[in-house]
Design an enzyme around this catalytic site. Structure first.
Site, PDB file in Angstrom:
ATOM      1  N   LYS A   9       0.852  -1.190   0.000  1.00 43.30           N
ATOM      2  CA  LYS A   9       0.000   0.000   0.000  1.00 43.30           C
ATOM      3  C   LYS A   9       0.885   1.236   0.000  1.00 43.30           C
ATOM      4  CE  LYS A   9      -3.347   2.563   2.793  1.00 43.30           C
ATOM      5  NZ  LYS A   9      -4.161   2.621   4.016  1.00 43.30           N
ATOM      6  N   GLU A  59      -8.875  11.481  12.573  1.00 40.65           N
ATOM      7  CA  GLU A  59      -8.042  10.344  12.981  1.00 40.65           C
ATOM      8  C   GLU A  59      -7.273  10.602  14.270  1.00 40.65           C
ATOM      9  OE1 GLU A  59      -4.705   7.325  11.080  1.00 40.65           O
ATOM     10  OE2 GLU A  59      -5.685   8.804   9.823  1.00 40.65           O
ATOM     11  N   GLU A 103      -7.438  -2.562   2.376  1.00 40.57           N
ATOM     12  CA  GLU A 103      -6.679  -1.364   2.764  1.00 40.57           C
ATOM     13  C   GLU A 103      -6.782  -1.126   4.269  1.00 40.57           C
ATOM     14  OE1 GLU A 103      -6.746   3.476   1.947  1.00 40.57           O
ATOM     15  OE2 GLU A 103      -7.860   2.144   0.620  1.00 40.57           O
ATOM     16  N   GLU A 237     -11.389  10.823  -4.572  1.00 37.76           N
ATOM     17  CA  GLU A 237     -11.328  10.875  -3.103  1.00 37.76           C
ATOM     18  C   GLU A 237     -10.522  12.084  -2.630  1.00 37.76           C
ATOM     19  OE1 GLU A 237      -9.328   8.303   0.511  1.00 37.76           O
ATOM     20  OE2 GLU A 237     -10.259   7.189  -1.130  1.00 37.76           O
ATOM     21  N   LYS A 241     -11.896  15.389  -0.436  1.00 37.45           N
ATOM     22  CA  LYS A 241     -11.272  15.897   0.790  1.00 37.45           C
ATOM     23  C   LYS A 241     -10.909  17.379   0.652  1.00 37.45           C
ATOM     24  CE  LYS A 241      -9.576  11.323   2.073  1.00 37.45           C
ATOM     25  NZ  LYS A 241      -8.431  10.396   2.076  1.00 37.45           N
TER      26      LYS A 241
END
Length: 250
Positions: A9, A59, A103, A237, A241
């Site tokens: 990744k 997060e 992911e 994506e 954002k």
């Protein structure tokens, strides 16, 4: 490179520069962030030299209270729906997506093994959906009791950067980020937080963020690339954002 098993990744970010006709008002921007993202960690850090790093991060890197640690695996994203029915369908599609689950699992595995590596006994809590104003994420909290000889900064150093902001394995993906990205991340995706005298602490990850100076702003956004990724969807994506930040700065 992923197909050749060089890494599993890679999280790549981009920036968007804005020039305003007047100086940005930090209090006004923060007020907008609070109203648009009530479930996020809203922050502003000023270096005393007319540069302010602000954002609303979903997060948490870690939270420690009374020798109990909780951290988040946050990876895998989908837009919000225009109504409850569409929103629920998008959430279910996110939960069932093999690409998004894969992911997400990379992040869980890395955090879990990092905590094991410093002598902790982490427990993975059930998978959830974290819903924000314009995006939703796969979210798995991870919990552990702390040992007295481990300082919060040691845990920050162990966890950062998680695969949610760099990729996996970390060493090679950090080198790839330096190679591919055409800017310096600075505080983008960095750990931001505090520690008190009892070693209670809270650190977040500096994403969904912008660096502001006078009437200039640099916005940051990134996306995780894995073997099933579609380049158009990853770009969409990142644009999604950016849109969230643009609303709060405009």
């Amino acid at each position: 490179s992923i197909k050749e098993n060089k890494f599993q990744k890679l999280v790549l970010a981009d920036f968007l520069d804005l020039k305003n006709s007047v100086r940005f008002s930090i209090p006004h921007c923060l007020d907008n962030l609070r109203s648009h993202y009530p479930d996020c960690y809203v922050f502003a850090i000023n270096n005393g030299k007319n540069h302010c790093f602000i954002g609303a991060s979903p997060e948490r890197l870690l939270s420690i209270k009374n020798s109990k640690l909780i951290t988040d695996a946050l990876a895998g994203s989908s837009p919000r729906g225009k109504n409850k029915y569409e929103d629920s369908n998008l959430a279910q599609k996110l939960l069932k997506s093999s690409k998004e689950r894969y992911e997400h699992q990379i992040v869980i595995k890395s955090i879990f093994e990092s905590l094991l590596g410093i002598g902790l006994n982490p427990k993975v809590l059930p998978l959830k959906i974290l819903k924000l104003s314009n995006i939703q994420h796969l979210w798995t909290p991870i919990y552990s009791k702390l040992k007295p000889n481990i300082h919060p900064i040691d845990i920050v150093a162990t966890l950062h950067p998680t695969p949610a902001v760099s990729g996996f394995p970390t060493a090679i993906t950090c080198r790839k980020i330096e190679y591919y990205e055409q800017f310096i991340r600075g505080l983008y995706a960095a750990p931001l937080g505090w520690i008190d005298s009892n070693e209670n602490s809270e650190f977040i990850v500096g994403i969904r963020s912008a660096l502001i100076s006078d009437n200039n702003a640099r916005l940051y956004a990134g996306a995780g690339i894995v073997k099933e990724s579609c380049s158009e969807q990853e770009l969409a994506e990142i644009q999604l954002k950016f849109e969230g930040l643009l609303k709060t700065l405009s």
